[in-house]
Design a protein around this motif. Sequence first.
Motif, short mmCIF file in Angstrom:
data_model
loop_
_atom_site.label_atom_id
_atom_site.label_comp_id
_atom_site.label_asym_id
_atom_site.label_seq_id
_atom_site.Cartn_x
_atom_site.Cartn_y
_atom_site.Cartn_z
N VAL A 72 84.25 22.81 43.21
CA VAL A 72 85.69 22.82 43.46
C VAL A 72 86.37 22.49 42.13
CG1 VAL A 72 87.61 21.76 44.71
CG2 VAL A 72 85.41 22.15 45.87
N VAL A 73 87.21 23.42 41.65
CA VAL A 73 87.83 23.24 40.34
C VAL A 73 89.32 22.93 40.41
CG1 VAL A 73 86.10 24.58 39.09
CG2 VAL A 73 88.12 25.74 40.01
N ASP A 74 89.93 23.15 41.58
CA ASP A 74 91.36 22.86 41.70
C ASP A 74 91.74 22.79 43.17
OD1 ASP A 74 93.99 22.47 40.61
OD2 ASP A 74 94.49 24.53 41.15
N LYS A 75 92.76 22.02 43.44
CA LYS A 75 93.37 22.04 44.77
C LYS A 75 94.82 21.62 44.64
CE LYS A 75 92.69 18.20 47.52
NZ LYS A 75 91.99 17.27 48.39
N ARG A 76 95.63 22.20 45.49
CA ARG A 76 97.06 21.84 45.48
C ARG A 76 97.64 22.12 46.85
NH1 ARG A 76 100.23 26.35 45.27
NH2 ARG A 76 99.24 28.26 44.56
N PRO A 77 98.56 21.26 47.28
CA PRO A 77 99.20 21.49 48.58
C PRO A 77 100.12 22.70 48.50
CG PRO A 77 100.14 19.57 47.49
CD PRO A 77 99.02 20.04 46.63
N SER A 78 100.34 23.33 49.63
CA SER A 78 101.27 24.45 49.70
C SER A 78 102.68 23.94 49.45
CB SER A 78 101.19 25.11 51.08
OG SER A 78 102.23 26.04 51.24
N ASP A 79 103.46 24.71 48.70
CA ASP A 79 104.87 24.36 48.47
C ASP A 79 105.73 24.68 49.68
OD1 ASP A 79 104.34 23.60 45.85
OD2 ASP A 79 104.76 25.60 45.05
N ARG A 80 105.28 25.60 50.52
CA ARG A 80 106.10 26.07 51.64
C ARG A 80 105.77 25.43 52.97
NH1 ARG A 80 105.57 32.39 50.30
NH2 ARG A 80 106.27 32.24 48.17
N ARG A 81 104.49 25.07 53.16
CA ARG A 81 104.09 24.54 54.47
C ARG A 81 103.20 23.33 54.25
NH1 ARG A 81 102.99 29.06 58.81
NH2 ARG A 81 102.57 27.13 59.90
N ASP A 82 103.55 22.23 54.89
CA ASP A 82 102.76 21.02 54.68
C ASP A 82 101.55 20.91 55.59
OD1 ASP A 82 104.86 20.79 56.47
OD2 ASP A 82 105.15 18.66 56.17
N ARG A 118 98.96 22.94 55.15
CA ARG A 118 97.88 23.64 54.45
C ARG A 118 97.94 23.40 52.95
NH1 ARG A 118 99.82 29.32 56.57
NH2 ARG A 118 100.01 27.98 58.36
N GLY A 119 96.82 23.73 52.29
CA GLY A 119 96.74 23.62 50.84
C GLY A 119 95.77 24.67 50.30
N TYR A 120 95.79 24.83 48.98
CA TYR A 120 94.95 25.81 48.30
C TYR A 120 93.78 25.10 47.62
CZ TYR A 120 99.11 28.65 48.92
OH TYR A 120 100.18 29.31 49.46
N VAL A 121 92.59 25.63 47.80
CA VAL A 121 91.39 25.09 47.16
C VAL A 121 90.73 26.22 46.38
CG1 VAL A 121 89.13 24.04 47.53
CG2 VAL A 121 91.05 23.38 48.99
N THR A 122 90.51 25.98 45.08
CA THR A 122 89.86 26.95 44.22
C THR A 122 88.44 26.47 43.92
OG1 THR A 122 91.97 27.57 43.22
CG2 THR A 122 89.97 28.20 42.03
N THR A 123 87.48 27.34 44.17
CA THR A 123 86.07 27.01 43.97
C THR A 123 85.45 28.00 43.00
OG1 THR A 123 85.94 26.16 46.23
CG2 THR A 123 83.86 26.66 45.14
N ARG A 124 84.81 27.47 41.97
CA ARG A 124 84.02 28.31 41.05
C ARG A 124 82.69 28.57 41.72
NH1 ARG A 124 83.36 31.29 36.69
NH2 ARG A 124 81.48 31.00 35.48
N VAL A 125 82.30 29.84 41.76
CA VAL A 125 81.06 30.25 42.42
C VAL A 125 80.21 31.00 41.41
CG1 VAL A 125 80.07 31.62 44.30
CG2 VAL A 125 82.28 30.46 44.63
N GLU A 126 78.93 30.62 41.35
CA GLU A 126 77.96 31.35 40.55
C GLU A 126 76.80 31.74 41.45
OE1 GLU A 126 76.91 28.56 37.47
OE2 GLU A 126 78.71 29.04 36.30
N GLY A 127 76.39 33.00 41.36
CA GLY A 127 75.23 33.49 42.12
C GLY A 127 74.03 33.59 41.20
#
Length: 146
Positions: free
Chosen positions: A103-113, A115-124
């Motif tokens: 998990v490289v980043d996360k931030r709450p949604s600006d429009r709806r409380d 939910r939030g955004y989670v960014t995950t770096r994936v390597e296969g």
Amino acid sequence: MRFYEDIEVGETDRVGEYQVTKEEIVEFAEKYDPQPFHTDEEAAQRSIFGELVASGWHTGAICMRLTVERQRDIATLAGIGVDNLRWHAPLTPGDELHLETEVVDKRPSDRRDDRGYVTTRVEGWTGSGEMIISFEGIALVERRDD
């Protein structure tokens, strides 16, 4: 169930193992990416790969399956994008693919409380230690109802 608040930037995971077969490579390619090095062993031997290889899109689909299996305990609402997609090496018949995630980043949604955004770096990676694919997946994750 893990919610947005339970996910920490920096957490890592190793996900699944999936062995790809020659038949599956050809079947996927015939339907979605009918290039000769994905569908015909003789033509593949004459290609830059020298052997039958999976479509990059097939590799991505396998990663999606492994990701979904990993996220069954996460309150994911939807995937909303993929950034920085790279194919580093081809996936070949018999290769066993697993994912390493961070998990490289996360931030709450600006429009709806709710939910939030989670960014995950994936390597296969293959079992022999070769990186096949990498990308960052962005997911919309439900927040805990306090």
